[in-house]
Design an enzyme around this catalytic site. Structure first.
Site: not given
Ligand code: NOJ
Length: 716
Positions: A246-248
């Site tokens: 996932s992104d942040y």
């Protein structure tokens, strides 16, 4: 493994920055002991990574090694030009070499996994993140995505000098509404498949082990919950089975998007859509186990994700030897090594684009004994590194001013003129003008501070910031020959600068060796060869403007009513895609085709003679575009299908060859299948997308489906 240990493998947490470098807080170390962490983000450096690895393998129950991930986007400690700058070289071999060098440095610092290459094609220069990608064209993006993956991963991710590459961001993140970062994306299925997906396919086809979804949504579904695109397209249709990270905090953000009302629901939607690793939001680690216990999430889905993470660790060789990456000795040997610095200088030289050069202001000749250097960015050693500069440090970098001052035989007088690029304080301009009056030539160093591009750095106007234009006007009014060097991370709207300054060199953010590379080009030791990977508009209001547009039913004819133009500016860009001048001149002969007509099984061969008609050696990037004259779906006016860098001595002529296959002529037909249709095609060859010579051929036969999943998996 217990359910909790499985969730631990899917959890990724950030390191924090302390005075001595990245460090992991005590509580998180406890989590590692308890098997609750699978990987770290931004934890790097041989000593720091080995310490954490030791805890993981000796103090946790199962002893599973950690993965250390980091955004090594355009260099680890030796910083190469920003990816958009490097794309201007049109040189995949260069991109492969810089990624390779970055991987060598990063792995010495214990990094196993990079969140790069950024494969977000973008037609949106207001968006700050265009600096991280390869510009507006699917073909160029695909070639560079492939090269960068090959560079990072080398022949095998098992080697201790290679990192696992992440194709990010999947997909369409580069098309935010109004250019505002993280904003909604709404693109047609056709545009998604024809324009935005090819670079993703190229990266995965080149073997990228990991993918990161974007912060955006596509057609109402946030990418972190996009089952149809992640499980459906990537895993089923394309048969790819790497790790999706996932992104942040993006899994948590599914609540903000408005498709989940609890952490658990957000986590279940992401995991079921195929997102294996949760970066930072903590939902997989803290909450997701309850989903399985309550029967809302299938254990099979969890196991599948865990297996992918464990396989990545296995393939990196960590089960064999968890300490094989980080090494203080290797850090000493490779970080900022002479060969990496040399490569950084070459890469910076090749990424510079000479936008204009009237009266041959450049290169600076022997007559220049006193040189005025003006502009606050000239001695800014941080800005030249650009955003996403990894572990790069300003103290390692050589500013433009330092490099010019280091040259013998030139007396450099530096006056910034403005306190900084955004300032409206003009009180220093008079001093700048005085210095310029007393000089034989002036170099204006203008552009954007590094913090004005990158993530969350969108602008509504892409003009030169602050009063830099006024500074440029005051300097050029002196009559002293003046050239502008631009340091910036996006296309700028430069009409006014173009009117006032005779020579403009687009240097982007060139990296650690910025200064020497700029000086090499200014003094003519290196002849610039870069070409624009993104269109430069005249005005911000022309955005989106890109070369591979459609013709429309009323193609633009300037000053002709009821054609697709503007009342207040010319419809064309200021500098088109593929534009870039040289200190020499090149002439193109008439293109020749080996046949006037081909069938679906043939390859067409085109040759064109290119001559250096000037008196300096130079490199020309010869560009090939195709155009379908009539098709069942409206064609684009031009589409890049080939490029060759050709070095020519003065007076030399070389024959440049291109092969065109029916695959180069395909498009997504009316029924959303990739096809090739018979008919007439134009081949345009030339020095930019707007300066070409054209020949025409025919494809005979009947409409044929082409069994490639996505166009442009060029292997150049
Ligand atoms: C957010 C960015 O969107 C992404 O590209 C990056 O990899 C992560 N932060 C981690 O730094």
């Amino acid at each position: 493994m217990t359910l909790e240990e499985k969730m631990g493998q899917l959890a990724q947490y950030p390191s924090q920055w302390s005075d001595t470098g990245p460090s992991v807080p005590a509580g998180r170390k406890e989590d590692v002991r308890a098997g609750k962490v699978g990987s770290f983000l931004s934890h790097y450096g041989a000593e720091a990574t080995q310490e954490m690895q030791e805890i993981a393998v000796t103090e946790s129950r199962l002893g599973i090694p950690l993965l250390f991930a980091y955004d090594v986007v355009h260099g680890y400690r030796t910083i190469f030009p920003i990816p958009l700058g490097e794309a201007s070289s049109f040189n995949p071999d260069l991109a492969r070499r810089t990624a390779r060098a970055a991987a060598r440095e990063a792995t010495a610092g214990g990094v196993h996994w990079t969140f790069a290459p950024m494969i977000d094609l973008s037609r949106e220069p207001r968006w700050g993140r265009v600096m991280e990608g390869a510009g507006e064209d699917p073909y160029l993006n695909s070639i560079l995505a492939r090269a960068r993956v090959q560079g990072f991963q080398g022949p095998s991710v098992a080697a201790d000098t290679t990192v696992m590459a992440t194709a990010k961001h999947f997909v369409g993140y580069g098309a935010p509404q109004a250019g505002r970062d993280y904003h909604t994306v709404d693109i047609s299925k056709r545009t998604l498949h024809e324009i935005y997906l090819p670079p993703v396919y190229a990266a995965l086809d080149a073997g990228a082990r990991s993918v990161m979804p974007g912060f955006n949504e596509i057609a109402g579904i946030p990418m972190h919950a996009h089952d149809r695109l992640i499980n459906g397209l990537l895993r089923n249709d394309w048969n790819w089975d790497g790790v999706v990270v996932s992104d942040y905090t993006a899994i948590w953000e599914l609540k903000k998007h408005g498709i989940a009302d609890t952490d658990l629901s957000a986590g279940i939607q992401a995991l079921e859509a195929g997102v294996d690793v949760d970066m930072v939001s903590g939902i997989y680690g803290d909450t997701l186990a309850t989903g399985v216990q309550e029967g809302r999430l299938r254990l099979d889905d969890v196991n599948r994700a865990v297996r992918r993470v464990l396989r990545a660790k296995w393939d990196a060789g960590l089960f064999e030897d968890p300490f094989r990456y980080g090494s203080p000795e290797r850090e000493d040997e490779v970080i900022l090594s002479d060969s990496h610095r040399d490569l950084a200088r070459t890469a910076a030289q090749q990424s510079m684009v000479l936008l204009k050069n009237e009266d041959e202001v450049l290169p600076l000749g022997d007559g220049v004994e006193t040189l005025a250097v003006i502009g606050p960015l000239a001695d800014d050693a941080r800005t030249i590194l650009g955003e996403w500069a990894g572990a790069g440090r300003a103290e390692d970098a050589i500013s433009v001013l330092d490099a010019l001052q280091n040259r013998t035989g030139v007396d450099v007088r530096y006056v910034p003129g403005l306190p900084d690029v955004r300032s409206t304080d003009m009180s220093g301009v008079d001093d700048a003008v005085d210095a310029v009056r007393q000089a034989d030539a002036a170099i204006l160093v203008l552009g954007e501070h590094y913090s004005m591009s990158g993530e969350a750095a969108s602008r509504t106007s892409i003009d030169l910031p602050g009063r830099q234009q006024d500074l440029a006007d005051a300097v050029t009014a002196t009559g002293t020959p003046t050239a502008a060097v631009l340091l910036n991370g996006r296309p700028l709207a430069l009409s006014t600068l173009d009117d006032s300054v005779p020579a403009i060199l687009e240097a982007w953010y060139p990296g650690t060796e910025a200064g020497p590379a700029v000086a090499d080009v200014l003094f003519g030791e290196v002849n610039p060869s870069g070409k624009l990977p993104m269109t430069f508009p005249r005005e911000t209001g022309q955005i989106p403007i890109f070369y591979n547009h459609k013709n429309t039913g009323r193609p633009p004819v300037q000053d002709q009513d009821y054609t697709s133009t503007y009342l207040d500016t010319h419809w064309t860009p200021l500098y088109p895609f593929g534009h870039g001048l040289s200190y020499t001149s090149f002439a193109y002969g008439a293109p020749k085709l080996n046949k006037g007509s081909i069938t679906i099984n043939d390859t067409l061969r085109m040759t064109v003679d290119v001559s250096n008609t000037g008196d300096r050696a130079g490199t020309e990037v010869v560009q090939l575009y195709v155009e379908d004259s009539t098709a069942s779906v409206t064609p684009r006016v031009k589409e890049l299908r080939g490029m060759k860098r050709v070095h020519l001595s003065p007076g030399e002529t070389k024959t440049v060859r291109f092969a065109v296959t029916p695959e180069d002529l395909t498009f997504i037909g009316p029924r959303m299948r990739r096809i090739v249709e018979p008919g007439h095609f134009h081949l345009h060859v030339g020095t930019s997308s707007a300066d070409v010579q054209t020949s025409t051929f025919q494809l005979t036969g009947s409409t044929t489906p082409i069994p490639v999943t996505e166009i442009s998996s060029p292997t150049q």
